[in-house]
Design a protein around this motif. Structure first.
Motif, PDB file in Angstrom:
ATOM      1  N   HIS A  52       0.422   8.546  -5.755  1.00  0.00           N
ATOM      2  CA  HIS A  52       0.363   8.082  -4.373  1.00  0.00           C
ATOM      3  C   HIS A  52       1.433   8.720  -3.505  1.00  0.00           C
ATOM      4  CE1 HIS A  52      -1.682   4.107  -5.745  1.00  0.00           C
ATOM      5  NE2 HIS A  52      -2.501   5.123  -5.712  1.00  0.00           N
TER       6      HIS A  52
ATOM      7  N   ASN B 188       0.860  -1.186   0.000  1.00  0.00           N
ATOM      8  CA  ASN B 188       0.000   0.000   0.000  1.00  0.00           C
ATOM      9  C   ASN B 188       0.895   1.234   0.000  1.00  0.00           C
ATOM     10  OD1 ASN B 188      -1.432   2.325   1.259  1.00  0.00           O
ATOM     11  ND2 ASN B 188      -3.144   0.888   1.240  1.00  0.00           N
ATOM     12  N   TRP B 189       0.912   1.910  -1.121  1.00  0.00           N
ATOM     13  CA  TRP B 189       1.913   2.959  -1.299  1.00  0.00           C
ATOM     14  C   TRP B 189       1.630   4.202  -0.479  1.00  0.00           C
ATOM     15  CZ3 TRP B 189       5.958   0.768  -2.437  1.00  0.00           C
ATOM     16  CH2 TRP B 189       5.938  -0.371  -3.237  1.00  0.00           C
ATOM     17  N   ASN B 190       0.384   4.469  -0.141  1.00  0.00           N
ATOM     18  CA  ASN B 190       0.120   5.596   0.760  1.00  0.00           C
ATOM     19  C   ASN B 190       0.721   5.328   2.135  1.00  0.00           C
ATOM     20  OD1 ASN B 190      -1.362   7.278  -1.034  1.00  0.00           O
ATOM     21  ND2 ASN B 190      -3.135   5.939  -0.786  1.00  0.00           N
ATOM     22  N   THR B 191       0.528   4.115   2.625  1.00  0.00           N
ATOM     23  CA  THR B 191       1.095   3.726   3.924  1.00  0.00           C
ATOM     24  C   THR B 191       2.612   3.785   3.895  1.00  0.00           C
ATOM     25  OG1 THR B 191      -0.777   2.262   4.378  1.00  0.00           O
ATOM     26  CG2 THR B 191       1.245   1.871   5.627  1.00  0.00           C
TER      27      THR B 191
ATOM     28  N   ASN C 249       4.605   5.363   1.774  1.00  0.00           N
ATOM     29  CA  ASN C 249       5.074   6.717   1.559  1.00  0.00           C
ATOM     30  C   ASN C 249       5.198   7.446   2.888  1.00  0.00           C
ATOM     31  OD1 ASN C 249       5.719   9.132   0.203  1.00  0.00           O
ATOM     32  ND2 ASN C 249       3.569   9.754   0.192  1.00  0.00           N
ATOM     33  N   THR C 250       4.172   7.350   3.717  1.00  0.00           N
ATOM     34  CA  THR C 250       4.190   7.986   5.036  1.00  0.00           C
ATOM     35  C   THR C 250       5.274   7.388   5.915  1.00  0.00           C
ATOM     36  OG1 THR C 250       1.816   8.434   4.912  1.00  0.00           O
ATOM     37  CG2 THR C 250       2.819   8.456   7.104  1.00  0.00           C
TER      38      THR C 250
END
Length: 266
Positions: A264, A155-158, A160-161
């Motif tokens: 993302h 999950n690239w949003n996860t 990335n953060t």
């Protein structure tokens, strides 16, 4: 006869994926110690016991060479394993040496990503002390990334953060290379290439492993000309579900399913 791979989980599949490309006429065994994953948060004594038990199981199969595709297991157990068995055994350690060579040319620093246990182990500290003549190597433990990988969390949003949080205290303009010092970490090359400045190169141990394996197979007359890249997956808890996960992980690497979309990462 097969070339064996061992890791606590699916991390070593990133190495298997590269070795398969280089040796298309070999067959392989991949063994994951699913009863005890992850290793990076365990004691040295616990890891050593788990590794020895796993290797005993692996060598019940028709294995002609063994890659310990786990930096943590290598740092703790490799010398004992080589003393105990007469087949070629290849360990993996963070690829700091080529990273330092490159960074010295660029007059910048090296950042090593690894597990807590690898970074604390004497073998790693001795390696860095020997080759880091100008004190340009920094390290960053990323134990959560092993857990993400074991969950096939792309999950690239996860992510990335996560990476931005971990790297917020580093001036990345001062670094030239990032070493992926755990075999779970190459799964995340695509997002790291997006997040890190373009001048930073990612380095892992796959090239060195392939080179060493090639030499040992040739020197011991163990090269196979009749294999089909067949893979036998096994795990210590004998879980069919985890075997399917290992196959999915290999497919993700082969097909670059984990390649992020730029939107993302904004």
């Amino acid at each position: 006869m097969r070339i064996g791979f061992f890791d606590s989980g699916i991390g070593g599949i990133s190495i298997l994926n590269e070795v398969m490309k280089y040796f298309p006429r070999e067959d392989f065994l991949y063994y994951a110690d699913t009863l005890n994953v992850p290793y990076g948060t365990k004691t040295k004594e616990e890891v050593n016991q788990h590794v020895k038990a796993a290797v005993e199981n692996i060598l019940k199969e028709d294995v002609k060479a063994l890659i310990i595709a786990c930096n943590t297991a290598t740092s703790i157990s490799i010398n004992e394993l080589r003393s105990a068995y007469d087949i070629p055994i290849i360990g993996m350690e963070p690829a700091a040496k080529p990273a330092i060579k490159l960074s010295n040319l660029m007059q910048k620093k090296v950042l090593v990503f690894a597990t807590d246990l690898t970074l604390k182990e004497v073998k790693y500290r001795d390696l860095i002390a020997k080759i880091d003549k100008h004190s340009i190597v920094d390290s960053l433990p990323l134990p959560e990334l092993v857990e993400f990988c074991e969950e096939l969390n792309f999950n690239w949003n996860t992510l990335n953060t996560y990476f931005k949080t971990k790297l917020q205290d580093f001036d990345l303009s001062t670094y030239c290379t990032v070493v992926l010092g755990c075999t779970h970490f190459p799964y995340y090359k695509p997002i790291l290439k997006e997040l890190l400045p373009s001048h930073i190169q990612l380095v892992d141990g796959s090239k060195g492993t392939i080179k060493r394996l090639s030499i040992l197979l040739k020197d011991n007359n163990l090269l196979n000309e009749n294999g089909t890249n067949d893979i036998l997956f096994k795990c210590s808890d004998q879980s069919n579900a985890y075997i399917e996960k290992m196959k999915d992980a290999l497919s993700a690497l082969e097909n670059e399913l984990n390649k992020p979309k730029r939107k993302h990462l904004k």
